[in-house]
Design an enzyme around this catalytic site. Sequence first.
Site, PDB file in Angstrom:
ATOM      1  N   ASP A  39      -4.639   2.981  -2.557  1.00 60.60           N
ATOM      2  CA  ASP A  39      -5.809   3.194  -1.678  1.00 60.60           C
ATOM      3  C   ASP A  39      -6.491   4.500  -2.017  1.00 60.60           C
ATOM      4  O   ASP A  39      -6.040   5.567  -1.622  1.00 60.60           O
ATOM      5  CB  ASP A  39      -5.337   3.240  -0.212  1.00 60.60           C
ATOM      6  CG  ASP A  39      -5.140   1.850   0.336  1.00 60.60           C
ATOM      7  OD1 ASP A  39      -4.074   1.604   0.938  1.00 60.60           O
ATOM      8  OD2 ASP A  39      -6.039   1.015   0.166  1.00 60.60           O
ATOM      9  N   GLY A  44      -1.779   2.090   9.323  1.00 66.49           N
ATOM     10  CA  GLY A  44      -1.169   2.006  10.651  1.00 66.49           C
ATOM     11  C   GLY A  44      -2.089   1.561  11.769  1.00 66.49           C
ATOM     12  O   GLY A  44      -1.810   1.803  12.946  1.00 66.49           O
ATOM     13  N   HIS A  48      -0.451  -1.318  -4.156  1.00 66.00           N
ATOM     14  CA  HIS A  48      -1.839  -1.221  -3.684  1.00 66.00           C
ATOM     15  C   HIS A  48      -2.191   0.265  -3.574  1.00 66.00           C
ATOM     16  O   HIS A  48      -1.608   0.994  -2.775  1.00 66.00           O
ATOM     17  CB  HIS A  48      -1.966  -1.912  -2.320  1.00 66.00           C
ATOM     18  CG  HIS A  48      -3.357  -1.969  -1.772  1.00 66.00           C
ATOM     19  ND1 HIS A  48      -4.275  -2.923  -2.128  1.00 66.00           N
ATOM     20  CD2 HIS A  48      -3.982  -1.167  -0.874  1.00 66.00           C
ATOM     21  CE1 HIS A  48      -5.404  -2.725  -1.467  1.00 66.00           C
ATOM     22  NE2 HIS A  48      -5.251  -1.667  -0.701  1.00 66.00           N
ATOM     23  N   GLY A 106      -9.919   3.455   5.794  1.00 71.87           N
ATOM     24  CA  GLY A 106      -9.830   4.913   5.934  1.00 71.87           C
ATOM     25  C   GLY A 106      -8.464   5.413   6.317  1.00 71.87           C
ATOM     26  O   GLY A 106      -8.100   6.547   6.005  1.00 71.87           O
ATOM     27  N   SER A 143       0.843  -1.194   0.000  1.00 69.39           N
ATOM     28  CA  SER A 143       0.000   0.000   0.000  1.00 69.39           C
ATOM     29  C   SER A 143       0.885   1.254   0.000  1.00 69.39           C
ATOM     30  O   SER A 143       1.841   1.348   0.761  1.00 69.39           O
ATOM     31  CB  SER A 143      -0.891   0.028   1.249  1.00 69.39           C
ATOM     32  OG  SER A 143      -1.399   1.342   1.425  1.00 69.39           O
ATOM     33  N   ASP A 164      -6.289  -6.828   4.161  1.00 73.21           N
ATOM     34  CA  ASP A 164      -5.831  -5.440   4.087  1.00 73.21           C
ATOM     35  C   ASP A 164      -6.010  -4.700   5.402  1.00 73.21           C
ATOM     36  O   ASP A 164      -7.136  -4.482   5.849  1.00 73.21           O
ATOM     37  CB  ASP A 164      -6.655  -4.756   2.982  1.00 73.21           C
ATOM     38  CG  ASP A 164      -6.195  -3.347   2.696  1.00 73.21           C
ATOM     39  OD1 ASP A 164      -6.839  -2.681   1.876  1.00 73.21           O
ATOM     40  OD2 ASP A 164      -5.197  -2.913   3.298  1.00 73.21           O
ATOM     41  N   GLY A 165      -4.843  -4.377   6.027  1.00 72.11           N
ATOM     42  CA  GLY A 165      -4.919  -3.536   7.228  1.00 72.11           C
ATOM     43  C   GLY A 165      -4.287  -4.234   8.424  1.00 72.11           C
ATOM     44  O   GLY A 165      -4.766  -5.287   8.847  1.00 72.11           O
ATOM     45  N   GLY A 166      -3.209  -3.679   8.924  1.00 71.21           N
ATOM     46  CA  GLY A 166      -2.567  -4.245  10.118  1.00 71.21           C
ATOM     47  C   GLY A 166      -1.805  -5.525   9.839  1.00 71.21           C
ATOM     48  O   GLY A 166      -1.573  -6.349  10.726  1.00 71.21           O
ATOM     49  N   HIS A 213      -7.714  -0.085  -4.917  1.00 75.78           N
ATOM     50  CA  HIS A 213      -8.726  -0.317  -3.872  1.00 75.78           C
ATOM     51  C   HIS A 213      -9.568   0.955  -3.747  1.00 75.78           C
ATOM     52  O   HIS A 213      -9.093   1.959  -3.221  1.00 75.78           O
ATOM     53  CB  HIS A 213      -7.994  -0.635  -2.557  1.00 75.78           C
ATOM     54  CG  HIS A 213      -8.904  -0.782  -1.378  1.00 75.78           C
ATOM     55  ND1 HIS A 213      -8.442  -0.753  -0.082  1.00 75.78           N
ATOM     56  CD2 HIS A 213     -10.247  -0.966  -1.283  1.00 75.78           C
ATOM     57  CE1 HIS A 213      -9.462  -0.902   0.756  1.00 75.78           C
ATOM     58  NE2 HIS A 213     -10.573  -1.032   0.052  1.00 75.78           N
TER      59      HIS A 213
END
Length: 219
Positions: free
Chosen positions: A34, A149, A32, A146, A7, A179-181, A67
């Site tokens: 965003d 991190g 990626h 949104g 990302s 996706d995310g963390g 995305h």
Amino acid sequence: MVEISSSILSVKEGKETETFFALEQAKVDFFHIDVMDGKFVSKNNYEKMFSYASYIKRISNLPLDVHLMVENVEDAIEEFSALEPNIITFHYEACKDREEVKRIIKLIEEYHIRVGISVKPETPIETIYEFLPYIHSVLIMTVEPGKGGQTLITDMIEKISKLKRYINENDLEVDIEVDGGINLRTAPEVKKAGANILVAGTAILMAKDYKVIVDELRK
Ligand code: DX5
Ligand code: ZN
């Protein structure tokens, strides 16, 4: 084989060029992108992400994994399709009904671009089962969309394995992207649950040597 989609949401202003080249050197599989419109999610980085993606298109052959965290999905598809991304993923929650979901799948396909559907943490995975035969990947948000991190929401592990089970039981060919963390701590459990494409932003961008992290995440 697990693929890594890095990302670029949190790339440092002024360091874009060196970061994009370093990510390419680190052999990530996708960039990626965003895209946020300030309506579907509070942040608006639409123009910035379009210009980053256009720039990446000029300097790199790596595929773009777009995305869309936007309300007006159709307009975003028209614009981002010009960059010939490998895949465009839109949010189930941005559609008013299943007819609109189907219409958007068709629209992306008309551009000969692979289709992904993303679901927010609170959306039950069953809601997208009916679309699986017509799409290439499901992007399971392991954080609230949104911003980067954030910490992975552990309930999402069960959601990944539930989708994997359904895909196997129904002989479907659909990628599971998370996706995310995603980082060295959470990657093993999401892979074990069935994810085969990992999106990572912070975990890679904060590393001294991107390749070390990318290789580790891919293991
Ligand atoms: C959040 C985005 C994610 C994020 C990456 O809405 O979809 O791709 O930027 O998250 P981290 O930084 O946790 O890898
Ligand atoms: Zn994303």
